[in-house]
Each structure stands twice: as C-alpha cells, then as structure tokens.
Write a protein that holds these residues in place. Sequence first.
Motif, mmCIF file in Angstrom:
data_model
loop_
_atom_site.group_PDB
_atom_site.id
_atom_site.type_symbol
_atom_site.label_atom_id
_atom_site.label_comp_id
_atom_site.label_asym_id
_atom_site.label_seq_id
_atom_site.Cartn_x
_atom_site.Cartn_y
_atom_site.Cartn_z
ATOM 1 N N ASN A 127 0.815 -1.219 0.000
ATOM 2 C CA ASN A 127 0.000 0.000 0.000
ATOM 3 C C ASN A 127 0.847 1.266 0.000
ATOM 4 O OD1 ASN A 127 -2.463 -1.426 0.126
ATOM 5 N ND2 ASN A 127 -2.193 -1.678 2.330
ATOM 6 N N MET A 128 2.168 1.125 0.189
ATOM 7 C CA MET A 128 3.040 2.292 0.302
ATOM 8 C C MET A 128 3.875 2.446 -0.955
ATOM 9 S SD MET A 128 5.755 3.253 3.302
ATOM 10 C CE MET A 128 4.617 4.020 4.426
ATOM 11 N N SER A 129 4.076 3.691 -1.345
ATOM 12 C CA SER A 129 4.901 3.971 -2.513
ATOM 13 C C SER A 129 6.371 3.707 -2.182
ATOM 14 C CB SER A 129 4.720 5.427 -2.952
ATOM 15 O OG SER A 129 5.302 6.291 -1.997
ATOM 16 N N PRO A 130 7.205 3.439 -3.191
ATOM 17 C CA PRO A 130 8.629 3.216 -2.920
ATOM 18 C C PRO A 130 9.307 4.406 -2.243
ATOM 19 C CG PRO A 130 8.083 2.478 -5.124
ATOM 20 C CD PRO A 130 6.877 3.186 -4.590
ATOM 21 N N THR A 131 8.946 5.615 -2.641
ATOM 22 C CA THR A 131 9.521 6.808 -2.013
ATOM 23 C C THR A 131 9.081 6.906 -0.550
ATOM 24 O OG1 THR A 131 9.485 7.945 -4.127
ATOM 25 C CG2 THR A 131 9.739 9.315 -2.172
ATOM 26 N N GLY A 132 7.809 6.631 -0.303
ATOM 27 C CA GLY A 132 7.304 6.655 1.067
ATOM 28 C C GLY A 132 7.987 5.610 1.929
ATOM 29 N N HIS A 133 8.246 4.446 1.336
ATOM 30 C CA HIS A 133 8.940 3.377 2.067
ATOM 31 C C HIS A 133 10.357 3.817 2.437
ATOM 32 C CE1 HIS A 133 10.719 -0.322 3.226
ATOM 33 N NE2 HIS A 133 9.773 -1.098 2.776
ATOM 34 N N THR A 134 11.036 4.477 1.515
ATOM 35 C CA THR A 134 12.394 4.964 1.787
ATOM 36 C C THR A 134 12.388 6.015 2.890
ATOM 37 O OG1 THR A 134 13.019 4.522 -0.498
ATOM 38 C CG2 THR A 134 14.425 6.042 0.743
#
Length: 163
Positions: A127-134
């Motif tokens: 559910n999380m974007s790659p940028t948000g995960h970073t």
Amino acid sequence: MTTATAPRPHRLHSPARTARRAAHLLALCTVPMGLWRLVMATGLPVGYSDEVLREVYGIPGWGIAYVVGLTVLQEAAALLPILVVTGRLRVPRPRTAVVIGWALSALVTLFCLSQLVLGFLVEPDPNMSPTGHTVLNLCMAPLLATGPLLAYATRAYARQHRA
C-alpha cells in the motif's frame, strides 16, 4: 615546571555526564519517527494514498488519536531516561531501575533489529509507494540507536549508584 605550563591531566567524563548525554541522544533518536507519524495524522501523503489512510489507518477519524497518542507515548518513554539520570525523577530502588534499564535496552534492540529485517528483507508494504517506504526507513533508522544508548545510560547510571 610551573603550574601554568604543566600539562593538564586528561579527564574522563563522569558517569553522570555521559549518562546525561546518552539519555539526551536517546530522546533525539525518536523525533524523526514521531514527526513522520504526526505528518501522517494530518492526512498529508507519507507514501500511502488517501484511500489507504482512510480505510486502513482511520485517518481522518479515530486513527488520528491513535497515531498522536502513540507518538506522545513514544516521546514520553524516550524522555524518561533523562529524568532518571539527571535526578529529576527519584528512583527509590536504583538497582531495580538498572535491571529494568538493561531489560528494556535488550527488548528495544531486538525490536528495532526485527523492524530493520522486516523493512529491508521482507517485501515492503504494497500500500506504500517506494519513495514513502524509503522515507519511512530513514525516519526509523535513528531508532536503531535507542537500545545501545539506553544500555550505555543504564551502565553509567549503575556505575554512579554502585556505591
């Protein structure tokens, strides 16, 4: 040699001083994650879509109280070692406080290491974007230091109260 030209003996920091420094650093390590949670509570995108924030986390709604309450609880727990090592919070049994400090430092270290393993080795939240995960991992990274800092502050506190 006169006293003006004699070299000064190297002084080590007292346990109380190093314990205070470790406790203050410990409190600072929790700030990025707390700020990330507060931004999440406002509904701003932190890597989740508005739909995920609404349906999974209840933001807006009850989820705001949960996320803010969790942040306040985390920051209060991080400030507790400062109160103990500076003497602002009187501990009736310093040996008990030391045992609790050692146990908490071990638990916090294990928990943070497990989160690190989950964050980097297990597939990230879909559910999380790659940028948000970073960004989330960068905000969680300082939490890895909380266990060792708590152990160091506990060790210095134990040395201080050994007598």
